[in-house]
Scaffold this motif. Structure first.
Motif, short mmCIF file in Angstrom:
data_model
loop_
_atom_site.label_atom_id
_atom_site.label_comp_id
_atom_site.label_asym_id
_atom_site.label_seq_id
_atom_site.Cartn_x
_atom_site.Cartn_y
_atom_site.Cartn_z
N TRP A 18 0.81 -1.23 0.00
CA TRP A 18 0.00 0.00 0.00
C TRP A 18 0.84 1.27 0.00
O TRP A 18 0.33 2.36 -0.20
CB TRP A 18 -0.95 0.01 1.20
N SER B 216 0.44 3.95 -2.78
CA SER B 216 -0.87 4.61 -2.74
C SER B 216 -0.94 5.68 -1.66
O SER B 216 -1.55 6.73 -1.85
CB SER B 216 -1.98 3.57 -2.49
N GLY C 81 -5.78 4.90 -3.47
CA GLY C 81 -5.65 3.68 -4.24
C GLY C 81 -6.70 3.47 -5.32
O GLY C 81 -6.78 2.41 -5.90
#
Length: 188
Positions: free
Chosen positions: A47, A50, A101
């Motif tokens: 992640w 993002s 994201g």
């Protein structure tokens, strides 16, 4: 506390935690039931782009494939934390709307608060998995508790948080944050 220093303050503690994770502990369980230490580190790296993109108002999809931890994952995660802190230090990161994201716009302060909570909660997960007790300053925890309390029901609906774990109102702020996210602060 200056809003644009929150991510950096949370990341500083996370960086210290990373240095305590020995490679031999990668298969150990964490308080986050779906992740062992390896999977949790991979989640943070997955992640990472993002979360940095969100500070820059860019819709950056998470990595397309699982993160391979055969390389120097600690250095990669430390580098990500530096980039994340730098990106969120820009006061513009906290203004207007951004993306997390995907193409859906979200209020930038909401996303910034989520980034801080991600670092604190998953930092605690990592620390506890290897037998340590992390510490963040009370100002940061107070802000994070407010943000988390305001969005906890939505987080549970989205499957981000587990069922709330009851924690006394007089408990330390970190314990109350953990309870809101479905974690038991007494996890061994």
């Amino acid at each position: 506390m200056s809003e644009n220093e929150r991510v950096a303050r949370a990341a500083t503690t996370m960086s210290k935690i990373i240095r305590t994770v020995e490679p031999s502990r990668l298969a150990d369980p964490t308080p986050c039931a779906e992740f062992d230490v390896r999977a949790l580190i991979a989640h943070l790296l997955f992640w990472g782009p993002s979360l940095v993109g969100a500070a820059r108002k860019e819709a950056v999809a998470p990595a397309e494939s699982a993160v391979d931890l055969t390389d120097d994952w600690a250095a990669a995660l430390d580098s990500h934390l530096d980039e994340l802190a730098t990106a969120w230090r820009d006061p513009a990161a906290w203004q207007g709307v951004t993306y997390m994201g995907g193409p859906m716009e979200l209020p930038a302060p909401l996303v910034g608060g989520m980034v801080v909570a991600e670092l604190i909660v998953h930092g605690w997960d990592l620390a506890r998995a290897v037998g340590n007790t992390p510490h963040w300053d009370d100002d940061l925890l107070r802000d994070t508790y407010s943000d988390t309390a305001a969005t906890a029901d939505q987080g549970r609906e989205m499957g981000i948080y587990g069922p709330e774990v009851p924690v006394a109102a007089s408990a330390p702020l970190l314990d109350r944050i953990l309870g809101l996210t479905g974690r038991d602060p007494a996890w061994p």
